[in-house]
Design a protein around this motif. Structure first.
Motif, PDB file in Angstrom:
ATOM      1  N   MET A 189       0.844  -1.191   0.000  1.00 26.00           N
ATOM      2  CA  MET A 189       0.000   0.000   0.000  1.00 26.00           C
ATOM      3  C   MET A 189       0.882   1.245   0.000  1.00 26.00           C
ATOM      4  O   MET A 189       1.825   1.336   0.787  1.00 26.00           O
ATOM      5  CB  MET A 189      -0.922   0.005   1.235  1.00 26.00           C
ATOM      6  N   SER A 190       0.561   2.207  -0.851  1.00 25.70           N
ATOM      7  CA  SER A 190       1.374   3.413  -0.947  1.00 25.70           C
ATOM      8  C   SER A 190       1.190   4.296   0.288  1.00 25.70           C
ATOM      9  O   SER A 190       0.244   4.124   1.065  1.00 25.70           O
ATOM     10  CB  SER A 190       0.986   4.204  -2.194  1.00 25.70           C
ATOM     11  N   ILE A 191       2.094   5.251   0.439  1.00 26.94           N
ATOM     12  CA  ILE A 191       2.021   6.175   1.581  1.00 26.94           C
ATOM     13  C   ILE A 191       0.714   6.952   1.559  1.00 26.94           C
ATOM     14  O   ILE A 191       0.102   7.203   2.603  1.00 26.94           O
ATOM     15  CB  ILE A 191       3.230   7.141   1.557  1.00 26.94           C
ATOM     16  N   PHE A 192       0.278   7.324   0.355  1.00 28.36           N
ATOM     17  CA  PHE A 192      -0.968   8.092   0.217  1.00 28.36           C
ATOM     18  C   PHE A 192      -2.146   7.336   0.825  1.00 28.36           C
ATOM     19  O   PHE A 192      -2.945   7.894   1.595  1.00 28.36           O
ATOM     20  CB  PHE A 192      -1.231   8.390  -1.262  1.00 28.36           C
ATOM     21  N   TYR A 193      -2.257   6.047   0.494  1.00 30.32           N
ATOM     22  CA  TYR A 193      -3.383   5.266   1.007  1.00 30.32           C
ATOM     23  C   TYR A 193      -3.202   4.888   2.478  1.00 30.32           C
ATOM     24  O   TYR A 193      -4.193   4.639   3.176  1.00 30.32           O
ATOM     25  CB  TYR A 193      -3.601   4.030   0.134  1.00 30.32           C
ATOM     26  N   ARG A 194      -1.985   4.877   2.948  1.00 31.08           N
ATOM     27  CA  ARG A 194      -1.762   4.703   4.392  1.00 31.08           C
ATOM     28  C   ARG A 194      -2.292   5.922   5.150  1.00 31.08           C
ATOM     29  O   ARG A 194      -2.874   5.796   6.237  1.00 31.08           O
ATOM     30  CB  ARG A 194      -0.279   4.498   4.683  1.00 31.08           C
ATOM     31  N   ILE A 195      -2.072   7.093   4.554  1.00 27.69           N
ATOM     32  CA  ILE A 195      -2.596   8.327   5.163  1.00 27.69           C
ATOM     33  C   ILE A 195      -4.119   8.300   5.176  1.00 27.69           C
ATOM     34  O   ILE A 195      -4.756   8.670   6.174  1.00 27.69           O
ATOM     35  CB  ILE A 195      -2.079   9.563   4.407  1.00 27.69           C
ATOM     36  N   LEU A 196      -4.726   7.843   4.078  1.00 25.94           N
ATOM     37  CA  LEU A 196      -6.183   7.729   4.024  1.00 25.94           C
ATOM     38  C   LEU A 196      -6.694   6.743   5.075  1.00 25.94           C
ATOM     39  O   LEU A 196      -7.743   6.970   5.689  1.00 25.94           O
ATOM     40  CB  LEU A 196      -6.630   7.269   2.632  1.00 25.94           C
ATOM     41  N   THR A 197      -5.942   5.683   5.292  1.00 24.61           N
ATOM     42  CA  THR A 197      -6.310   4.702   6.324  1.00 24.61           C
ATOM     43  C   THR A 197      -6.333   5.340   7.706  1.00 24.61           C
ATOM     44  O   THR A 197      -7.265   5.122   8.495  1.00 24.61           O
ATOM     45  CB  THR A 197      -5.317   3.523   6.315  1.00 24.61           C
TER      46      THR A 197
END
Length: 220
Positions: free
Chosen positions: A1-9
């Motif tokens: 999972m990319s950093i962007f989607y980790r932030i969304l998580t």
């Protein structure tokens, strides 16, 4: 999972509990049920001799918190003249309570907007599993927040700190508001808030599970 989607998580894991708790605050403190129940239980109107029923007193609090009553003014007959039940300090304190409650509504709105945006991005990329895992993290955060809220409420210095944040002016010896909004009322409101917030989380869980339900494969 990319950093962007980790932030969304992380956003979903934080915002979902915030939406539930803040929404619960507004439901509990804007509707008359909590006030009516507690005032009837304590027979506040009869004890203070307000010349009204406890149900009417509870509805007055609800109307003020909803904004139907602009000022925290409640007049009653005393010695053949009309006077306000609440002092200036009591009125200022309740105006601050309503302002703080309005703040929780704005926070809930922002958190809900961010959550919807994150949901859209996850679903758009067909990352249903990741969205479901993000919400599961939100359930854990919700549980931790509830435990912390109830623990901190039972710590006297912390409870006193929040008391002074909510009621910015000290009450006078003749003020009646402390007789209405007692520590028992505070405890009851905490449990009511937790119950309503839990219901909100259950509803959000049901919605999330439906949105992230994997496609079924059928073989003949």
């Amino acid at each position: 999972m990319s950093i962007f989607y980790r932030i969304l998580t992380i956003i979903i894991a934080v915002c979902m509990p915030v939406v539930s708790i803040c929404a619960a605050c507004n439901i509990v403190f804007r509707l008359p049920d909590l006030y009516v129940y507690e005032f009837n239980n304590q027979e506040i109107a009869r004890e203070i001799d307000l010349g009204m029923h406890d149900d009417e007193l509870g509805q007055f609090f609800s109307d003020f918190m909803k904004g139907k009553e602009n000022a925290f003014d409640l007049f009653t007959e005393y010695r053949d003249r009309e006077q306000n039940v609440f002092s200036t300090d009591e009125q200022i304190n309740m105006e601050n309570v309503r302002k703080l409650l309005n703040l929780t509504l704005y926070i809930a709105g922002i958190a809900l907007f961010l959550s919807i945006l994150c949901y859209f991005l996850f679903l758009w990329k067909k990352m249903k599993y990741e969205l479901r895992m993000a919400f599961k993290a939100g359930i854990v955060v919700f549980a931790v927040l509830q435990v912390l809220l109830h623990i901190t409420f039972n710590i006297s210095p912390v409870r006193a700190f929040f008391y002074h944040v909510i009621f910015i002016n000290p009450f006078g010896a003749d003020d009646v508001l402390p007789l209405m909004l007692t520590e028992r009322f505070a405890r009851l409101s905490m449990f009511a808030n937790s119950a309503v917030a839990l219901i909100a989380m259950v509803i959000l869980t049901s919605i999330t599970w439906r949105l992230t339900k994997p496609r079924r494969m059928f073989w003949q």
